[in-house]
Design a protein around this motif. Structure first.
Motif, PDB file in Angstrom:
ATOM      1  N   THR A 301      34.780  78.108  42.314  1.00  0.00           N
ATOM      2  CA  THR A 301      36.104  77.551  42.614  1.00  0.00           C
ATOM      3  C   THR A 301      36.655  76.791  41.411  1.00  0.00           C
ATOM      4  O   THR A 301      37.827  76.942  41.043  1.00  0.00           O
ATOM      5  CB  THR A 301      36.034  76.620  43.834  1.00  0.00           C
ATOM      6  N   VAL A 302      35.810  75.976  40.778  1.00  0.00           N
ATOM      7  CA  VAL A 302      36.222  75.264  39.570  1.00  0.00           C
ATOM      8  C   VAL A 302      36.690  76.254  38.515  1.00  0.00           C
ATOM      9  O   VAL A 302      37.722  76.057  37.863  1.00  0.00           O
ATOM     10  CB  VAL A 302      35.060  74.405  39.034  1.00  0.00           C
ATOM     11  N   ALA A 303      35.925  77.336  38.347  1.00  0.00           N
ATOM     12  CA  ALA A 303      36.277  78.331  37.334  1.00  0.00           C
ATOM     13  C   ALA A 303      37.576  79.042  37.681  1.00  0.00           C
ATOM     14  O   ALA A 303      38.473  79.178  36.838  1.00  0.00           O
ATOM     15  CB  ALA A 303      35.136  79.337  37.191  1.00  0.00           C
ATOM     16  N   GLN A 304      37.695  79.512  38.914  1.00  0.00           N
ATOM     17  CA  GLN A 304      38.859  80.316  39.283  1.00  0.00           C
ATOM     18  C   GLN A 304      40.152  79.514  39.294  1.00  0.00           C
ATOM     19  O   GLN A 304      41.227  80.060  39.035  1.00  0.00           O
ATOM     20  CB  GLN A 304      38.624  80.958  40.651  1.00  0.00           C
ATOM     21  N   LEU A 305      40.064  78.209  39.584  1.00  0.00           N
ATOM     22  CA  LEU A 305      41.269  77.384  39.490  1.00  0.00           C
ATOM     23  C   LEU A 305      41.787  77.318  38.054  1.00  0.00           C
ATOM     24  O   LEU A 305      42.946  76.976  37.824  1.00  0.00           O
ATOM     25  CB  LEU A 305      40.989  75.979  40.022  1.00  0.00           C
ATOM     26  N   GLY A 306      40.919  77.646  37.101  1.00  0.00           N
ATOM     27  CA  GLY A 306      41.360  77.721  35.708  1.00  0.00           C
ATOM     28  C   GLY A 306      42.448  78.748  35.498  1.00  0.00           C
ATOM     29  O   GLY A 306      43.337  78.561  34.645  1.00  0.00           O
ATOM     30  N   TYR A 307      42.410  79.854  36.247  1.00  0.00           N
ATOM     31  CA  TYR A 307      43.482  80.850  36.123  1.00  0.00           C
ATOM     32  C   TYR A 307      44.827  80.265  36.546  1.00  0.00           C
ATOM     33  O   TYR A 307      45.856  80.504  35.898  1.00  0.00           O
ATOM     34  CB  TYR A 307      43.172  82.079  36.978  1.00  0.00           C
ATOM     35  N   ALA A 308      44.824  79.520  37.656  1.00  0.00           N
ATOM     36  CA  ALA A 308      46.067  78.898  38.115  1.00  0.00           C
ATOM     37  C   ALA A 308      46.576  77.884  37.096  1.00  0.00           C
ATOM     38  O   ALA A 308      47.778  77.811  36.811  1.00  0.00           O
ATOM     39  CB  ALA A 308      45.854  78.235  39.467  1.00  0.00           C
TER      40      ALA A 308
END
Length: 478
Positions: A301-308
């Motif tokens: 989740t921490v990683a994927q929020l990086g895309y946003a």
């Protein structure tokens, strides 16, 4: 009041009243009540989205006051879509929780989940900075209470979540106070016309951004998230990761796209984009090394929020409209994938009797649907077609490919994709290994596994409905 606004208020009022009634009267079958309430809220949100697409954005002054004293709600295609998304995910998780009582902690889950739903809908509708603060606090306090349902093992993560959330709230509130002292209004539409490039505005935006990034667990202010999300009951983990962290991101987007002058946005955009790339790498590396399954999903989740965060940064820096659609497609695709991954992880842990990733070896032989759900959801996180993650990533990469000088950002996205593939395939390779699996400690529940699979299939098929999605997101302007 227009039909669209009436339906939006119905979608807000149903879970709010439902949560309060469940706290008061304590009926025996709370799960069925919540499913019925959430389904009705979903229908109202869908009808509101249909109406607002026909007539355009709608404004409502609460309490009968005129601006600037009025507290305003605003319904747009984006807010209606987020209301529909929120109700849909709450319904999916409620169906799973009703089937799997072990996933809720205890019966207090049901009224708290309704209040969480209501707080999110109120947040999407709010068009006033102080009202956004109130809804954000309701959201955070309810989320902390939900984490604590896991019992004594979750008390420390819940306490850390509470303390850091309050620190983020104070930073945000100080920023709001500075803006009010400078301009005398808190209405977002009025501030959009008044905001100027000066020291007071810069400091206010900085404080608000730090507070919101802390509450959303955006890198580098993310350390509270993995213990809280992994330690919570399975149904709570799914809601926190899929929905709760998106509320502060929405406010961050509002503050920087609607209030901040473009000159400040261009300066801050580079910092947001760089933080997004570092989140992809740091969160992905932590997920790859995580020894426990739910900790791995939480770090992802921490990683994927990086895309946003990257999409928001590039939107501000370049004023590129396609980045807006990419941002919200990432939010929707990530939400669907995370519900599926956490529910699948919960079922795998329950059946195998262990939280360790290495215990998944050969798990597909006993739990094929749960492992398939994790793999399909992971494919969306990686960005495999025709998933929503692929569509969002394609929209993000298009402007990067058009200009050769933008290759560092594209290279960062590529590294983040490889990191996502590494931690997803770490689990999938173990789960689909043909070695003799660990014996199950309880009988697998096939229906619960299919409920975990459903949001993964929805995430996989988002690209197939890309035309209406992009049409809705084309009306994002507030």
């Amino acid at each position: 009041m227009t039909p669209a606004l009436t339906l939006a208020l119905v979608s807000l009022t149903l879970p709010l009243l439902g949560g309060l009634l469940l706290l008061g009267i304590q009926p025996r079958r709370k799960g069925l009540w919540v499913i019925a309430i959430t389904f009705a809220s979903l229908l109202a949100a869908a009808a509101a989205l249909h109406h607002v697409m026909q007539v355009g954005p709608q404004l409502l002054n609460i309490g009968g006051w005129d601006t600037p004293l009025a507290i305003r709600f605003q319904l747009t295609p984006l807010t209606a879509l987020l209301m529909l998304f929120t109700a849909g995910l709450h319904l999916l998780v409620a169906l799973y929780a009703a089937r799997s009582p072990h996933a809720t902690g205890n019966e207090d889950y049901w009224p708290l989940s309704c209040l969480l739903h209501a707080a999110l809908v109120a947040l999407w509708l709010s068009a006033d900075l102080f009202n956004l603060y109130v809804t954000l606090e309701l959201l955070s306090l309810t989320a902390v209470a939900l984490v604590a349902l896991a019992g004594r093992k979750a008390y420390r993560p819940a306490f850390n979540y509470l303390m850091l959330s309050l620190a983020g709230s104070l930073a945000y509130l100080f920023g709001v106070a500075l803006l009010y002292g400078r301009y005398g209004v808190l209405d977002i539409l009025l501030l959009a016309e008044l905001a100027e490039v000066d020291a007071s505005t810069r400091l206010a935006l900085l404080l608000m951004s730090v507070g919101l990034m802390l509450k959303a667990a955006l890198w580098p202010l993310h350390l509270w998230l993995p213990p809280a999300h992994s330690g919570a009951p399975t149904a709570v983990s799914a809601l926190l990761s899929a929905l709760v962290v998106k509320g502060p991101i929405y406010i961050l987007w509002l503050v920087w796209t609607q209030i901040a002058p473009p000159e400040l946005g261009r300066q801050a955009g580079v910092l947001f984009a760089a933080a997004g790339i570092l989140a992809l790498l740091s969160g992905g590396w932590s997920a790859l090394r995580a020894p426990r399954l739910k900790v791995l999903v939480a770090y992802s989740t921490v990683a994927q929020l990086g895309y946003a965060l990257l999409a928001l940064g590039l939107l501000l820096h370049w004023q590129e409209p396609r980045m807006t659609a990419a941002l919200w497609l990432f939010v929707i695709a990530h939400g669907l994938a995370k519900v599926s991954m956490f529910l699948a992880a919960g079922e795998l842990q329950r059946v195998l009797g262990t939280r360790r990733v290495r215990a998944l070896k050969g798990a597909s032989q006993n739990m094929p649907v749960a492992m398939a759900a994790f793999a399909v959801a992971g494919g969306s996180l990686i960005g495999l077609p025709p998933s929503g993650g692929f569509l969002a990533k394609w929209l993000l990469l298009q402007p990067l490919f058009e200009q050769p000088q933008h290759w560092p950002w594209a290279f960062g996205v590529l590294l983040g994709t490889l990191m996502s593939a590494a931690y997803v395939f770490r689990v999938v390779a173990l789960g689909f290994d043909r070695a003799r699996p660990n014996p199950p400690s309880v009988v697998p529940d096939r229906l619960a596994q299919w409920l975990a699979m459903l949001p993964a299939l929805l995430a996989l098929s988002l690209a197939l409905i890309s035309e209406p999605l992009l049409l809705w997101l084309g009306g994002v302007g507030r």
